[in-house]
Design an enzyme around this catalytic site. Structure first.
Site, PDB file in Angstrom:
ATOM      1  N   ASP A 187      -7.582 -14.746 -22.922  1.00 45.55           N
ATOM      2  CA  ASP A 187      -8.393 -13.569 -23.257  1.00 45.55           C
ATOM      3  C   ASP A 187      -7.896 -12.358 -22.462  1.00 45.55           C
ATOM      4  O   ASP A 187      -8.684 -11.621 -21.872  1.00 45.55           O
ATOM      5  CB  ASP A 187      -9.869 -13.841 -22.961  1.00 45.55           C
ATOM      6  N   LYS A 198     -21.891  -3.593 -19.530  1.00 45.91           N
ATOM      7  CA  LYS A 198     -22.624  -4.672 -20.169  1.00 45.91           C
ATOM      8  C   LYS A 198     -21.778  -5.224 -21.295  1.00 45.91           C
ATOM      9  O   LYS A 198     -21.153  -4.474 -22.047  1.00 45.91           O
ATOM     10  CB  LYS A 198     -23.963  -4.166 -20.707  1.00 45.91           C
ATOM     11  N   ALA A 248     -21.125  -8.990 -24.031  1.00 50.08           N
ATOM     12  CA  ALA A 248     -21.834  -9.915 -24.910  1.00 50.08           C
ATOM     13  C   ALA A 248     -22.476 -11.053 -24.137  1.00 50.08           C
ATOM     14  O   ALA A 248     -23.401 -11.698 -24.641  1.00 50.08           O
ATOM     15  CB  ALA A 248     -20.862 -10.475 -25.947  1.00 50.08           C
TER      16      ALA A 248
END
Length: 916
Positions: free
Chosen positions: A149, A33, A35
């Protein structure tokens, strides 16, 4: 308490799955999980494949989240062909229009968890992981896109060390300048710790000059973390992150700051930060190989223009061993999203663009819908109520148009909508078919009830029952989809006509309106049938027949001219049906005929191939026999040549050996002969010089001096007894004693010379040259010595004579050894002539021996110099036993007189040791 309940409800909503997604996928466990979403491991019920199901909750909450979701979907679709980029399998929309579902291929873990476990990756694994990562980034950069990223948690990996790059939410294009950017707004935030450690300096200082070097910096950080097993720069804030980067890198120059561009963060780079050697790259990666350190240093460069590009990095020695041509994949054009990447649109625009993309994919793949719940990701069937409402609105806006035009306009809209629905629908469910049947019955009742009882047309014939479907049949024919669309259009037209009849003027009768209605309905039905004609023709004959029978059963049958035309159409359809039956009956015969032709052609082809193989086999057998014979002959010839070569080699070796031996023997014989000849010449010269010396120094060699020397140098009796035979005196009357001894000396010397020559020649045949004895060629011990002369012949030491001890006496302390060369005198009254002759012979012998000795020493010195110059070992053929001589002892009692011979000068040869 209220906040807790709200948070609990929010968490429960995040964990929940949409009904449509849950019906398609069997969720097994939650993988992680983040953000922005949550990932499950699931199994596709349709294909039984294991996939990764990602739910992006609140994907369209605001413009930033909507743009992030849109970018991820667009870029994943553009890069899905590369093996090192995660493949997007499917996408689904949620019923709440907020969440979004992405289906990826399943990967077992990510690089972050692998690094955290410890020494799982060996050096070769790190090199292979880095090669795949650079290969993926090179492909992304070829489309003019940057990831922005890159971090270990966004790099998926499996047990076979296969790697895939994921999470393209922050990716963007470099084709144009951006207006809004999510990284500009939260670039200096401190709560985004997970990515801060891998961000490039230009992002940390909020620079607008984005280049592809951003991703290359991330690659350097990832490689350093794999080698070091922990992040290189673990900054606690943006400022601290910049300080750690500057501390580990070399000194920052003005050119480096100018390359990043003007920004408020460039001041941090220009500050003088105290550097600690412990935090330099060399110290942090001291246990790494040279190639790894070199690649990290080339990637972690402050100036983005000086960093390695992806094309340069893939050729680095650290990863070049895995490079091969087939893996080189590049995009030859830029990736351009439908919505411009440098403009931020509304949430609805991003949502609608993604939904249209889903619709197009659904139309192309013809996927089936699992259920008909409102939460499905497919477009719902249009309800007749909404169509009626749209028709009313349209007719209200156009009050001056005729009723026919008012009915015609909404029908065209519905036809367009039906076409779109037909493309989007893959199949129809049982619930939908029941709803359609119920709607058709309602439309029929409305059309019958709309006419008054007096003018009502005759009751229609009973409709044929629909073809029943088996409950186990899961596939739905395509013609039924088309038929359902036609029925929906008819229902929409009927509803619009009912509304129009209620609003028409009072002067128009019901019969007229009913006739117009049937006429327009017929026209609309023909239009709808024409639009679906191609799709119906593509269906198999059985499905065409079912669709035709279903259309005949469900279509309303009017009772006027329209009914007659419908009857004619039925006849045409029956004729068409009979033709299709004939075609279906004749179809198998044509198929069998075609199969027979193909089978015959295949048999002919196989026969030709067999014949060709047989001919090849025979040809090979025919050609192999002479080849075998030729091979055997060649092998025999090669063996004969080898034998001849061996014999020739042995013969050459023997010849070379015999030549060397012959050369050595010739050299030795030549050396011995030259030596003997040289000795003979020297003896002759010495004889002449000795005679001359005796003649010149006759006055010196008187009887008194000779007697003095004989007394002091007389040999012992033992030596006299050994040479008794040689010292035997001649008979009286035959010459003097000197002549007798000299003749004996000459004879013995000649015998010795002949004996040595024979010995040398014998040794020449046996190659025994090691121990040559030439001592007897130089020694003269064959003369008998004088006996001791009485003391009365010796003068007193101070008498003043030659042998006195005064300074004027030339014979003082000169102990010469003439006894070996003269006979012994028994009486002191010996003949003076004999003594003079003996003295002359002695002088001649001394002179000859001295010259021989000097010449021999001179020859030895020359021979040694020659050996030293050639730097070779002394050969056995040239070896002989060297004659050692005593050095002259210095006489400190009397000055040296050249006319006074000493014992060392005259009789040195007698003191040499006997040779073995």
């Amino acid at each position: 308490m209220a906040n807790y309940q709200t948070a609990h409800a929010q968490e429960r909503r995040i964990q929940e799955l949409d009904q449509t997604v849950e019906s398609i996928f069997d969720v097994r466990k939650r993988m992680g999980k983040g953000a922005y979403g949550i990932v499950w491991k699931a199994t596709d019920r349709r294909t039984k494949n294991t996939v990764a199901l990602k739910k992006v909750f609140d994907a369209f909450r605001d413009e930033t989240d909507a743009q992030r979701t849109y970018r991820e979907v667009i870029f994943l679709r553009a890069f899905r062909c590369h093996p090192n980029i995660v493949r997007l399998v499917d996408i689904f929309k949620a019923s709440n229009n907020l969440d979004f579902y992405l289906v990826f291929e399943f990967m077992e873990s990510d690089l972050h968890n692998v690094i955290k476990r410890g020494n799982v990756l060996k050096d070769v694994h790190k090199r292979f992981v880095m090669y795949q990562l650079i290969n993926a980034i090179k492909f992304i950069h070829s489309g003019n896109v940057i990831h922005r990223d890159l971090k270990p948690s966004n790099i998926l990996i499996d047990s076979k060390c296969r790697l895939k790059v994921a999470d393209f939410g922050l990716a963007r294009t470099l084709s144009s300048r951006r207006i809004y950017d999510d990284l500009e707004q939260d670039g200096m935030l401190t709560d985004y710790v997970a990515t801060r450690w891998y961000r490039a300096p230009e992002i940390l200082v909020a620079s607008r000059n984005y280049t592809k070097g951003i991703d290359m910096w991330g690659l350097g950080c990832i490689l350093g973390e794999m080698i070091r097993q922990k992040p290189l720069f673990q900054g606690t804030s943006t400022v601290n992150q910049i300080e750690k980067i500057v501390t580990s890198l070399p000194n920052v120059t003005k050119l480096d700051i100018a390359s990043i561009g003007p920004s408020f963060g460039s001041v941090l780079l220009s500050r003088n930060i105290q550097r600690d050697r412990r935090y330099s790259l060399d110290e942090m990666m001291k246990n790494c190989c040279d190639d790894g350190i070199s690649l990290v240093k080339a990637l972690l460069v402050l100036n983005p223009h000086n960093r390695l590009t992806a094309k340069e990095a893939i050729r680095h020695p650290y990863v070049s061993r895995f490079q091969y041509a087939s893996a080189e994949m590049d995009l030859h054009m830029d990736v351009v999203p439908p919505l411009k990447d440098h403009v931020r649109y509304d949430v609805d625009q991003y949502r609608n663009s993604l939904y249209e993309l889903i619709d197009r994919e659904t139309s192309c793949s013809n996927r089936t819908v699992s259920n008909s719940t409102p939460s499905s990701n497919r477009d719902e069937l249009p309800k007749p109520v909404r169509v009626t409402k749209q028709a009313r609105t349209t007719s209200a806006k156009q009050p001056t148009t005729s009723p026919a035009e008012r009915k015609k306009e909404p029908s065209s809209v519905e036809v367009t909508q039906s076409r779109k629905n037909i493309k989007l629908l893959g199949s129809a469910h049982k619930a939908q078919s029941k709803e359609i049947n119920h709607m058709e019955s309602a439309i029929t009742q409305v059309s019958i009830a709309s006419a008054p009882p007096a003018a009502a047309p005759p009751a229609p014939a009973a409709t044929a029952p629909a073809v029943p479907r088996k409950s186990g049949d899961k596939s739905v024919p395509k013609c039924q989809h088309n038929n359902a669309a036609v029925q929906r259009e008819l229902a929409a037209v009927a509803a619009a006509a009912a509304v129009a009849r209620r609003k028409k003027s009072s002067w128009q009768s019901q019969a007229q309106s009913q006739g117009k209605f049937h006429t327009e309905a017929k026209a609309h039905v023909q239009t709808a049938i024409q639009t679906q004609k191609d799709n119906i023709k593509d269906s198999p004959p059985r499905m065409i027949q079912e669709s035709q029978s279903l259309t005949e059963a469900k279509a309303p049958i009017p009772k006027n001219r329209y009914s007659n035309k419908m009857c004619q159409e039925k006849k045409y359809k029956k004729k068409h049906h009979s033709m299709s039956c004939i075609t279906r009956d004749t179809f198998p015969s044509e198929t069998e005929h075609r199969q027979q032709r193909e089978e015959r052609a295949y048999q002919r082809q196989m026969k030709r191939e067999l014949q060709l193989k047989e001919s090849y086999r025979r040809r090979i057998e025919a050609e192999s026999e002479p080849l075998k014979e030729t091979t055997e002959q060649e092998s025999k010839t090669i063996k004969v040549i080898e034998q001849k070569v061996c014999e020739h080699t042995e013969k050459k070796a023997d010849e070379s050996l015999s030549k060397d031996q012959q050369k050595d023997s010739i050299t030795f014989g030549t050396c011995v002969r030259e030596r003997i000849h040289h000795l003979e010449l020297e003896m002759e010269k010495c004889t002449e010089e000795l005679v001359d010396f005796v003649e010149l120094n006759a006055d010196v060699l008187n009887y008194a001096n000779v007697s003095t020397h004989l007394k002091k140098l007389q040999r012992s009796k033992e030596s006299d007894e050994k040479d008794e035979d040689d010292r035997r005196a001649l008979p009286e009357g035959i010459g003097g004693p000197g002549s007798q001894n000299y003749e004996i000396f000459r004879q013995e010397q000649e015998k010795e010379r002949q004996r040595q020559v024979q010995e040398f020649l014998a040794r020449d045949e046996t190659n025994e040259y090691d121990n040559l004895d030439l001592d007897h060629a130089y020694r003269a011990k064959y003369y008998t010595a004088y006996k001791e002369i009485g003391k009365e012949l010796n003068p007193a030491p101070d008498s003043g004579g030659r042998d006195s001890g005064s300074e004027h006496s030339p014979g003082r302390d000169n102990y010469t050894t003439y006894a070996d060369y003269f006979l012994k005198y028994t009486t002191p009254q010996q003949n003076w002539n004999d003594l003079e002759r003996a003295n002359g012979l002695q002088r001649e012998h001394d002179r000859i021996y001295g010259l021989f000795w000097l010449n021999d020493r001179r020859q030895e010195e020359k021979y040694r110099r020659k050996l030293a110059q050639n730097d070779q070992e002394e050969l056995p053929v040239h070896h002989h036993k060297a004659c050692r001589h005593r050095h002259h002892k210095p006489n400190h009692h009397a000055p040296y007189d050249h006319m006074r011979p000493t014992e060392d000068d005259i009789q040195e040869a007698d003191s040499l040791p006997e040779s073995n």
